[in-house]
Design a protein around this motif. Structure first.
Motif, PDB file in Angstrom:
ATOM      1  N   GLU A 242      12.536 -14.700   7.263  1.00  0.00           N
ATOM      2  CA  GLU A 242      12.705 -14.328   8.666  1.00  0.00           C
ATOM      3  C   GLU A 242      11.751 -13.206   9.087  1.00  0.00           C
ATOM      4  N   GLY A 243      11.297 -12.414   8.130  1.00  0.00           N
ATOM      5  CA  GLY A 243      10.382 -11.332   8.466  1.00  0.00           C
ATOM      6  C   GLY A 243       8.941 -11.600   8.104  1.00  0.00           C
ATOM      7  N   LEU A 244       8.666 -12.799   7.602  1.00  0.00           N
ATOM      8  CA  LEU A 244       7.332 -13.103   7.082  1.00  0.00           C
ATOM      9  C   LEU A 244       6.243 -12.930   8.127  1.00  0.00           C
ATOM     10  N   GLU A 245       6.375 -13.584   9.265  1.00  0.00           N
ATOM     11  CA  GLU A 245       5.291 -13.588  10.250  1.00  0.00           C
ATOM     12  C   GLU A 245       5.042 -12.198  10.828  1.00  0.00           C
ATOM     13  N   LYS A 246       6.114 -11.459  11.123  1.00  0.00           N
ATOM     14  CA  LYS A 246       5.925 -10.114  11.684  1.00  0.00           C
ATOM     15  C   LYS A 246       5.304  -9.171  10.660  1.00  0.00           C
ATOM     16  N   ALA A 247       5.783  -9.243   9.429  1.00  0.00           N
ATOM     17  CA  ALA A 247       5.226  -8.370   8.398  1.00  0.00           C
ATOM     18  C   ALA A 247       3.759  -8.700   8.145  1.00  0.00           C
ATOM     19  N   ALA A 248       3.443  -9.992   8.101  1.00  0.00           N
ATOM     20  CA  ALA A 248       2.062 -10.404   7.865  1.00  0.00           C
ATOM     21  C   ALA A 248       1.157  -9.969   9.007  1.00  0.00           C
ATOM     22  N   ALA A 249       1.641 -10.112  10.235  1.00  0.00           N
ATOM     23  CA  ALA A 249       0.838  -9.720  11.395  1.00  0.00           C
ATOM     24  C   ALA A 249       0.583  -8.214  11.404  1.00  0.00           C
TER      25      ALA A 249
ATOM     26  N   VAL B 284       8.557 -17.284  -0.281  1.00  0.00           N
ATOM     27  CA  VAL B 284       7.367 -17.652   0.479  1.00  0.00           C
ATOM     28  C   VAL B 284       6.296 -18.120  -0.494  1.00  0.00           C
ATOM     29  N   GLU B 285       5.315 -18.814   0.040  1.00  0.00           N
ATOM     30  CA  GLU B 285       4.248 -19.367  -0.788  1.00  0.00           C
ATOM     31  C   GLU B 285       2.964 -18.562  -0.616  1.00  0.00           C
ATOM     32  N   GLY B 286       2.132 -18.579  -1.645  1.00  0.00           N
ATOM     33  CA  GLY B 286       0.889 -17.834  -1.597  1.00  0.00           C
ATOM     34  C   GLY B 286      -0.026 -18.252  -0.471  1.00  0.00           C
ATOM     35  N   ASP B 287      -0.091 -19.569  -0.209  1.00  0.00           N
ATOM     36  CA  ASP B 287      -0.988 -20.012   0.860  1.00  0.00           C
ATOM     37  C   ASP B 287      -0.472 -19.591   2.233  1.00  0.00           C
ATOM     38  N   GLU B 288       0.850 -19.498   2.383  1.00  0.00           N
ATOM     39  CA  GLU B 288       1.416 -19.004   3.639  1.00  0.00           C
ATOM     40  C   GLU B 288       0.974 -17.572   3.899  1.00  0.00           C
ATOM     41  N   VAL B 289       1.135 -16.736   2.893  1.00  0.00           N
ATOM     42  CA  VAL B 289       0.791 -15.326   3.045  1.00  0.00           C
ATOM     43  C   VAL B 289      -0.703 -15.160   3.273  1.00  0.00           C
ATOM     44  N   ALA B 290      -1.522 -15.908   2.534  1.00  0.00           N
ATOM     45  CA  ALA B 290      -2.977 -15.823   2.698  1.00  0.00           C
ATOM     46  C   ALA B 290      -3.399 -16.255   4.099  1.00  0.00           C
ATOM     47  N   ARG B 291      -2.771 -17.321   4.602  1.00  0.00           N
ATOM     48  CA  ARG B 291      -3.107 -17.803   5.948  1.00  0.00           C
ATOM     49  C   ARG B 291      -2.735 -16.788   7.025  1.00  0.00           C
ATOM     50  N   LEU B 292      -1.602 -16.144   6.859  1.00  0.00           N
ATOM     51  CA  LEU B 292      -1.119 -15.220   7.879  1.00  0.00           C
ATOM     52  C   LEU B 292      -1.777 -13.839   7.811  1.00  0.00           C
ATOM     53  N   THR B 293      -2.194 -13.434   6.629  1.00  0.00           N
ATOM     54  CA  THR B 293      -2.749 -12.089   6.472  1.00  0.00           C
ATOM     55  C   THR B 293      -4.247 -12.064   6.212  1.00  0.00           C
ATOM     56  N   GLY B 294      -4.782 -13.168   5.671  1.00  0.00           N
ATOM     57  CA  GLY B 294      -6.173 -13.163   5.243  1.00  0.00           C
ATOM     58  C   GLY B 294      -6.384 -12.379   3.958  1.00  0.00           C
ATOM     59  N   LEU B 295      -5.286 -12.100   3.230  1.00  0.00           N
ATOM     60  CA  LEU B 295      -5.359 -11.270   2.032  1.00  0.00           C
ATOM     61  C   LEU B 295      -5.002 -12.069   0.786  1.00  0.00           C
ATOM     62  N   THR B 296      -5.594 -11.693  -0.322  1.00  0.00           N
ATOM     63  CA  THR B 296      -5.275 -12.301  -1.607  1.00  0.00           C
ATOM     64  C   THR B 296      -4.121 -11.555  -2.271  1.00  0.00           C
ATOM     65  N   ARG B 297      -3.618 -12.122  -3.350  1.00  0.00           N
ATOM     66  CA  ARG B 297      -2.588 -11.428  -4.130  1.00  0.00           C
ATOM     67  C   ARG B 297      -3.117 -10.081  -4.625  1.00  0.00           C
ATOM     68  N   ALA B 298      -4.355 -10.054  -5.057  1.00  0.00           N
ATOM     69  CA  ALA B 298      -4.942  -8.797  -5.528  1.00  0.00           C
ATOM     70  C   ALA B 298      -5.018  -7.771  -4.401  1.00  0.00           C
TER      71      ALA B 298
END
Length: 427
Positions: free
Chosen positions: A357-364, A400-414
């Motif tokens: 529920e907080g993924l998109e706001k946190a990523a933005a 959440v999935e890694g590709d979701e986070v990467a798409r929303l933030t432009g950031l890698t796990r590192a």
């Protein structure tokens, strides 16, 4: 701007160097006591199983029982959402992830209990159970059926049971060494701690074991269970938890709150012993502040209300457990205890909803911070650290999935590891 401009200053180099020398000891102490996040995955829960009840099939059995409970009491996403009050947009993704988790990895952290859940037995019986536990844990790690974290809870360091607890620890660890060595996910729990000296005693035991088996010093860590009033406030009126972390000599991995022992020690009557009682909130707040920055994690306790019986009764227990888990997550207690397979669906539902529920706001917010794009919230490095930590926890537990986070933030796990202050590792 090819050369650095010269500006006027007043402090002589000797002054600055003197300040550095004066604070060198403080700098070293800060680095030692507050190393920051260890960078490892923190499980979302700990499951306790009595030493004589643990078998090679326990973890799979808990997952299967949890799935069967979903089939019977919440057979689809809408049914579970109605019980727990999940929004329509979360219902499907959360339900699907819960079922997938129960099929793939139903238990993240399992403790084979030789304390309250096991009780007092003959020495021969406990020896046999401890040796059997070591063999089963070693086999589980070899064949890939282990939980990410597994270990035992021994008896405490109080005089009446101290020798038995030490022997069980010895039998278990020696059995693991004989079966191929200590697994990476090994976790040990020291319960009912009252004095910091008991923590030091545990550290000395582990140091002796490491020397006997030529292991790397500090290889074996342990959890401190906070379930006595003395573990929060000492006889001298001083807070105790930070002293216990120090007494562990670098081996403390987490602090676990013991809901019922601690509540009882405060005189709370049985009907009101719960993880949201004011005495629990006070204890966990002290634990949280003492552990902050040390790399020692904090875990909430459990509920003893089991989801058993007819559907209406199961739903009531699920609502309670879900609510307590969500409450704990909002207070930054990212781990808790689960006492029954029926707690697994609501544990994962609460955890997954919290992160999704907080993924998109946190990523933005994090993307804006990194890009220095501004926006309606002025975030600082500390908040960026918290946002990164939130996303990393969501990734670690499968919310959440890694590709979701990467798409929303432009950031890698590192990138996220770096922003969160974790040791950088590959995705």
């Amino acid at each position: 701007m090819g050369q650095q401009e010269t500006v006027a200053t007043s402090f002589a180099d000797a002054v600055r160097e003197g300040i550095g020398a004066a604070l060198a000891e403080v700098d070293a102490d800060l680095a030692r006591r507050y190393p920051g996040d260890p960078g490892t995955r923190q499980p979302v829960h700990t499951v306790y199983v009595p030493g004589d009840a643990f078998t090679a099939g326990t973890i799979r059995s808990w997952g299967d029982q949890a799935l069967a409970m979903l089939d019977e009491h919440a057979p689809d996403a809408g049914a579970l959402a109605a019980v727990l009050g999940l929004s329509d947009d979360l219902a499907g993704p959360v339900y699907d992830r819960v079922r997938a988790k129960l099929e793939r990895e139903p238990v993240e952290d399992l403790r084979i209990d030789f304390e309250d859940g096991y009780g007092l037995r003959s020495d021969a019986e406990e020896d046999e159970a401890a040796a059997r536990a070591a063999a089963l844990v070693a086999a589980a790690y070899r064949d890939g059926t282990a939980a990410p974290y597994m270990g035992i809870r021994m008896k405490c360091m109080e005089a009446a049971v101290r020798d038995r607890g030490i022997r069980t620890l010895d039998v278990f660890l020696t059995g693991l060494m004989a079966a191929g060595g200590l697994p990476e996910g090994l976790v040990l729990t020291l319960p009912k701690v009252t004095y910091a000296e008991q923590v030091t005693a545990m550290a000395r035991l582990l140091d002796a074991f490491e020397k006997t088996h030529a292991l790397t010093p500090g290889r074996i860590g342990f959890e401190i269970q906070i379930e006595t009033t003395q573990s929060i406030l000492g006889a001298d009126g001083r807070a105790t938890v930070a002293r216990m972390i120090e007494a562990a000599e670098g081996r403390a991995t987490s602090l676990h709150y013991g809901t019922f022992d601690y509540s009882a020690s405060c005189g709370v009557s049985a009907a009101y012993q719960a993880s949201d009682h004011p005495v629990a909130d006070h204890a966990k707040a002290v634990m949280q502040v003492a552990a902050a920055g040390t790399g020692v994690r904090v875990s909430d306790g459990s509920t003893n209300v089991l989801p058993v019986g007819p559907t209406a009764q199961v739903h009531d227990a699920w609502k309670l457990h879900h609510g307590l888990t969500r409450r704990a997550l909002a207070r930054a207690y990212y781990q808790g205890w689960d006492m029954h397979p029926g707690h697994l669906p609501t544990r994962y539902a609460a955890v997954y909803a919290f992160y999704r529920e907080g993924l998109e706001k946190a990523a933005a917010r994090l993307a804006a911070y990194v890009a220095k794009a501004g926006g309606d919230i002025a975030d600082e490095p500390a908040t960026a650290k918290a946002l990164s930590g939130y996303l990393l926890r969501g990734l670690d537990c499968g919310a959440v999935e890694g590709d979701e986070v990467a798409r929303l933030t432009g950031l890698t796990r590192a990138d996220l590891d770096g922003l969160a202050g974790r040791p950088t590792k590959s995705a």
